[in-house]
Motif scaffolding. Structure first.
Motif, mmCIF file in Angstrom:
data_model
loop_
_atom_site.group_PDB
_atom_site.id
_atom_site.type_symbol
_atom_site.label_atom_id
_atom_site.label_comp_id
_atom_site.label_asym_id
_atom_site.label_seq_id
_atom_site.Cartn_x
_atom_site.Cartn_y
_atom_site.Cartn_z
ATOM 1 N N ALA A 112 1.244 66.125 7.889
ATOM 2 C CA ALA A 112 -0.034 66.395 7.720
ATOM 3 C C ALA A 112 -0.072 67.757 6.832
ATOM 4 C CB ALA A 112 -0.892 66.496 9.080
ATOM 5 N N VAL A 113 0.657 68.581 7.199
ATOM 6 C CA VAL A 113 0.818 69.825 6.295
ATOM 7 C C VAL A 113 2.268 69.994 6.070
ATOM 8 C CG1 VAL A 113 -1.278 70.753 7.063
ATOM 9 C CG2 VAL A 113 0.362 71.437 8.642
ATOM 10 N N PRO A 114 2.799 70.987 4.935
ATOM 11 C CA PRO A 114 4.145 71.537 4.882
ATOM 12 C C PRO A 114 4.517 72.133 6.333
ATOM 13 C CG PRO A 114 2.713 71.658 2.899
ATOM 14 C CD PRO A 114 1.986 71.321 4.117
ATOM 15 N N SER A 115 5.733 72.025 6.544
ATOM 16 C CA SER A 115 6.123 72.651 7.942
ATOM 17 C C SER A 115 7.625 72.670 7.882
ATOM 18 C CB SER A 115 5.648 71.953 9.223
ATOM 19 O OG SER A 115 6.450 71.910 10.100
ATOM 20 N N ASP A 116 8.229 73.648 8.772
ATOM 21 C CA ASP A 116 9.713 73.781 9.000
ATOM 22 C C ASP A 116 10.267 72.790 9.679
ATOM 23 O OD1 ASP A 116 9.678 76.011 7.198
ATOM 24 O OD2 ASP A 116 9.549 77.482 8.734
ATOM 25 N N ASP A 117 9.244 72.183 10.472
ATOM 26 C CA ASP A 117 9.672 70.960 11.439
ATOM 27 C C ASP A 117 8.905 69.771 11.041
ATOM 28 O OD1 ASP A 117 10.843 69.576 13.579
ATOM 29 O OD2 ASP A 117 9.476 70.439 14.983
ATOM 30 N N PRO A 118 8.992 69.098 9.956
ATOM 31 C CA PRO A 118 8.098 68.089 9.555
ATOM 32 C C PRO A 118 8.199 66.895 10.367
ATOM 33 C CG PRO A 118 10.136 68.177 8.049
ATOM 34 C CD PRO A 118 10.070 69.247 8.843
ATOM 35 N N SER A 119 7.045 66.134 10.676
ATOM 36 C CA SER A 119 6.895 64.785 11.168
ATOM 37 C C SER A 119 6.133 63.630 10.502
ATOM 38 C CB SER A 119 6.470 65.107 12.443
ATOM 39 O OG SER A 119 5.093 65.498 12.412
ATOM 40 N N ALA A 120 5.939 62.737 11.141
ATOM 41 C CA ALA A 120 5.139 61.584 10.560
ATOM 42 C C ALA A 120 3.622 61.818 11.075
ATOM 43 C CB ALA A 120 5.563 60.427 10.686
ATOM 44 N N ASP A 121 3.132 63.111 11.270
ATOM 45 C CA ASP A 121 1.857 63.188 11.719
ATOM 46 C C ASP A 121 0.883 63.335 10.471
ATOM 47 O OD1 ASP A 121 2.164 65.772 10.401
ATOM 48 O OD2 ASP A 121 1.604 66.729 12.139
ATOM 49 N N GLY A 122 1.248 63.059 9.523
ATOM 50 C CA GLY A 122 0.213 62.735 8.330
ATOM 51 C C GLY A 122 -0.381 61.499 8.197
ATOM 52 N N VAL A 123 0.072 60.640 9.151
ATOM 53 C CA VAL A 123 -0.632 59.026 9.371
ATOM 54 C C VAL A 123 -1.853 59.226 9.931
ATOM 55 C CG1 VAL A 123 -0.199 56.834 10.177
ATOM 56 C CG2 VAL A 123 1.697 57.957 9.261
#
Length: 193
Positions: A112-123
Protein backbone atom coordinates in the motif's frame (compact mmCIF):
# COMPACT_ATOMS: atom_id res chain seq x y z
CA UNK A 1 11.82 14.47 -2.62
CA UNK A 2 11.36 11.23 -0.63
CA UNK A 3 8.93 11.29 2.31
CA UNK A 4 10.57 11.12 5.74
CA UNK A 5 10.31 7.99 7.86
CA UNK A 6 7.81 9.86 10.06
CA UNK A 7 5.51 10.45 7.08
CA UNK A 8 5.84 6.80 6.05
CA UNK A 9 5.10 5.63 9.61
CA UNK A 10 2.07 7.92 9.86
CA UNK A 11 0.79 6.63 6.49
CA UNK A 12 1.16 3.01 7.59
CA UNK A 13 -0.55 3.76 10.92
CA UNK A 14 -3.47 5.44 9.18
CA UNK A 15 -3.89 2.47 6.84
CA UNK A 16 -3.70 0.05 9.76
CA UNK A 17 -6.49 1.83 11.59
CA UNK A 18 -8.69 2.06 8.48
CA UNK A 19 -9.15 -1.70 7.87
CA UNK A 20 -12.33 -1.14 5.95
CA UNK A 21 -13.05 2.36 4.78
CA UNK A 22 -16.16 3.86 3.36
CA UNK A 23 -16.82 5.38 0.04
CA UNK A 24 -18.84 8.60 0.06
CA UNK A 25 -22.29 8.18 1.58
CA UNK A 26 -21.66 5.00 3.56
CA UNK A 27 -20.81 4.18 7.18
CA UNK A 28 -17.47 2.84 8.39
CA UNK A 29 -16.83 -0.62 9.82
CA UNK A 30 -13.48 -2.24 10.56
CA UNK A 31 -12.22 -5.68 11.37
CA UNK A 32 -8.98 -6.77 12.97
CA UNK A 33 -8.44 -10.49 12.56
CA UNK A 34 -5.37 -12.61 13.33
CA UNK A 35 -3.14 -14.35 10.83
CA UNK A 36 -0.03 -13.69 8.85
CA UNK A 37 2.14 -14.54 5.92
CA UNK A 38 5.36 -16.39 5.39
CA UNK A 39 8.20 -15.99 7.88
CA UNK A 40 11.17 -13.76 7.05
CA UNK A 41 14.29 -15.32 5.68
CA UNK A 42 17.26 -15.43 8.05
CA UNK A 43 19.52 -13.78 5.49
CA UNK A 44 19.15 -10.21 4.35
CA UNK A 45 19.68 -11.03 0.67
CA UNK A 46 16.55 -11.93 -1.29
CA UNK A 47 16.25 -15.59 -2.22
CA UNK A 48 14.83 -16.79 -5.53
CA UNK A 49 11.19 -17.78 -5.25
CA UNK A 50 10.12 -21.37 -5.59
CA UNK A 51 7.83 -22.04 -8.58
CA UNK A 52 4.24 -22.99 -7.82
CA UNK A 53 2.34 -24.56 -10.73
CA UNK A 54 -1.24 -23.45 -11.31
CA UNK A 55 -4.02 -25.70 -12.54
CA UNK A 56 -5.63 -23.80 -15.44
CA UNK A 57 -9.13 -24.25 -14.00
CA UNK A 58 -8.24 -22.14 -10.93
CA UNK A 59 -7.63 -18.88 -12.82
CA UNK A 60 -10.65 -16.54 -12.55
CA UNK A 61 -9.07 -13.73 -14.60
CA UNK A 62 -5.63 -12.65 -15.74
CA UNK A 63 -3.74 -9.61 -16.95
CA UNK A 64 -0.33 -8.84 -18.33
CA UNK A 65 1.75 -6.14 -16.68
CA UNK A 66 5.23 -4.67 -16.60
CA UNK A 67 7.44 -4.08 -13.59
CA UNK A 68 10.49 -1.88 -13.13
CA UNK A 69 10.60 -1.25 -16.89
CA UNK A 70 12.33 -4.56 -17.61
CA UNK A 71 10.06 -7.41 -16.49
CA UNK A 72 6.99 -8.78 -18.25
CA UNK A 73 4.46 -10.27 -15.83
CA UNK A 74 1.28 -12.29 -15.93
CA UNK A 75 -0.95 -11.69 -12.91
CA UNK A 76 -3.73 -14.23 -12.39
CA UNK A 77 -6.59 -13.82 -9.93
CA UNK A 78 -7.12 -17.29 -8.50
CA UNK A 79 -9.65 -16.99 -5.72
CA UNK A 80 -12.07 -14.69 -3.93
CA UNK A 81 -13.20 -17.01 -1.17
CA UNK A 82 -15.64 -16.21 1.65
CA UNK A 83 -15.14 -18.24 4.83
CA UNK A 84 -17.28 -17.03 7.70
CA UNK A 85 -16.38 -13.44 8.56
CA UNK A 86 -13.37 -13.38 6.23
CA UNK A 87 -12.68 -13.16 2.50
CA UNK A 88 -9.36 -14.33 1.06
CA UNK A 89 -7.86 -13.26 -2.26
CA UNK A 90 -5.23 -15.46 -3.85
CA UNK A 91 -3.36 -14.29 -6.92
CA UNK A 92 -0.34 -15.57 -8.79
CA UNK A 93 2.46 -13.68 -10.47
CA UNK A 94 4.55 -15.21 -13.26
CA UNK A 95 7.56 -13.51 -14.83
CA UNK A 96 7.13 -14.19 -18.55
CA UNK A 97 10.30 -12.45 -19.68
CA UNK A 98 13.01 -9.91 -18.96
CA UNK A 99 16.36 -8.72 -20.23
CA UNK A 100 18.13 -8.55 -16.87
CA UNK A 101 20.77 -10.81 -15.34
CA UNK A 102 18.52 -11.82 -12.46
CA UNK A 103 14.84 -12.34 -11.69
CA UNK A 104 12.33 -9.73 -10.55
CA UNK A 105 12.76 -8.57 -6.95
CA UNK A 106 9.13 -8.07 -5.85
CA UNK A 107 10.05 -5.62 -3.07
CA UNK A 108 7.15 -3.24 -2.37
CA UNK A 109 5.38 -3.70 -5.73
CA UNK A 110 2.20 -4.96 -3.99
CA UNK A 111 2.46 -2.74 -0.88
CA UNK A 112 0.00 0.00 0.00
CA UNK A 113 2.91 2.33 0.81
CA UNK A 114 6.69 1.95 0.46
CA UNK A 115 8.14 0.34 3.56
CA UNK A 116 11.22 -1.35 4.98
CA UNK A 117 8.99 -4.40 5.55
CA UNK A 118 6.87 -4.61 2.38
CA UNK A 119 3.88 -6.91 2.00
CA UNK A 120 0.88 -7.54 -0.25
CA UNK A 121 -1.27 -5.04 1.69
CA UNK A 122 -1.86 -2.87 -1.39
CA UNK A 123 -4.60 -5.26 -2.56
CA UNK A 124 -8.13 -4.11 -1.72
CA UNK A 125 -11.76 -5.04 -2.39
CA UNK A 126 -14.69 -2.85 -3.39
CA UNK A 127 -18.20 -3.72 -2.26
CA UNK A 128 -20.08 -1.72 -4.91
CA UNK A 129 -23.47 -2.70 -3.49
CA UNK A 130 -22.75 -1.03 -0.12
CA UNK A 131 -20.18 1.53 -1.25
CA UNK A 132 -17.30 0.21 0.86
CA UNK A 133 -13.60 -0.24 0.24
CA UNK A 134 -12.15 -3.19 2.19
CA UNK A 135 -8.48 -2.94 3.13
CA UNK A 136 -6.37 -5.94 4.14
CA UNK A 137 -7.10 -7.16 7.67
CA UNK A 138 -4.52 -6.58 10.43
CA UNK A 139 -3.59 -8.87 13.31
CA UNK A 140 -3.11 -7.86 16.96
CA UNK A 141 0.41 -6.60 16.15
CA UNK A 142 -0.95 -4.54 13.21
CA UNK A 143 0.78 -6.81 10.66
CA UNK A 144 -1.25 -7.43 7.54
CA UNK A 145 -3.00 -10.75 7.19
CA UNK A 146 -1.35 -11.20 3.82
CA UNK A 147 1.86 -12.31 2.17
CA UNK A 148 4.56 -10.36 3.98
CA UNK A 149 8.32 -9.97 3.66
CA UNK A 150 7.97 -9.49 -0.09
CA UNK A 151 11.42 -7.87 -0.14
CA UNK A 152 12.81 -11.43 0.03
CA UNK A 153 10.89 -12.72 -3.01
CA UNK A 154 12.65 -12.94 -6.38
CA UNK A 155 10.74 -14.43 -9.32
CA UNK A 156 12.75 -15.79 -12.24
CA UNK A 157 11.47 -16.23 -15.79
CA UNK A 158 8.70 -18.84 -16.05
CA UNK A 159 8.36 -19.05 -12.26
CA UNK A 160 5.06 -18.42 -10.52
CA UNK A 161 4.57 -17.25 -6.95
CA UNK A 162 1.19 -17.12 -5.23
CA UNK A 163 0.28 -14.19 -2.96
CA UNK A 164 -2.61 -13.94 -0.51
CA UNK A 165 -4.54 -11.21 1.30
CA UNK A 166 -7.40 -11.56 3.81
CA UNK A 167 -10.22 -9.09 4.43
CA UNK A 168 -13.31 -8.63 6.58
CA UNK A 169 -16.22 -10.19 4.69
CA UNK A 170 -19.02 -8.04 3.30
CA UNK A 171 -22.65 -8.76 4.27
CA UNK A 172 -24.00 -12.16 3.16
CA UNK A 173 -26.13 -10.61 0.39
CA UNK A 174 -22.97 -9.42 -1.41
CA UNK A 175 -22.15 -12.12 -3.97
CA UNK A 176 -19.43 -10.35 -5.99
CA UNK A 177 -16.75 -7.73 -5.39
CA UNK A 178 -14.21 -5.75 -7.38
CA UNK A 179 -10.61 -6.80 -6.64
CA UNK A 180 -7.75 -4.32 -7.03
CA UNK A 181 -4.21 -5.73 -7.34
CA UNK A 182 -1.30 -3.31 -7.79
CA UNK A 183 0.26 -3.55 -11.29
CA UNK A 184 -2.82 -5.45 -12.56
CA UNK A 185 -5.57 -2.93 -11.84
CA UNK A 186 -9.17 -3.76 -10.96
CA UNK A 187 -10.91 -7.04 -11.72
CA UNK A 188 -14.60 -6.13 -11.81
CA UNK A 189 -17.54 -8.09 -10.39
CA UNK A 190 -15.60 -11.18 -9.23
CA UNK A 191 -17.93 -13.81 -7.72
CA UNK A 192 -17.42 -14.69 -4.05
CA UNK A 193 -17.16 -18.47 -3.59
Amino acid sequence: MKPSWKVKLLSVAMLSVAGCSSLPGSDVSASNNGGGGPQKSASSAPAPAQPSPLPSDTVLAGRTAAADGFYKLKIDLLQLDREGKLVTVNYAVTVTGHDRASGWDVGDAFSAVPSDDPSADGVYLIDAKNGKKHLVARDAEQKCVCTDSTESIIINTDQTVTFTATFAAPPEDVTAMDVYIPLAGTFKNVPLT
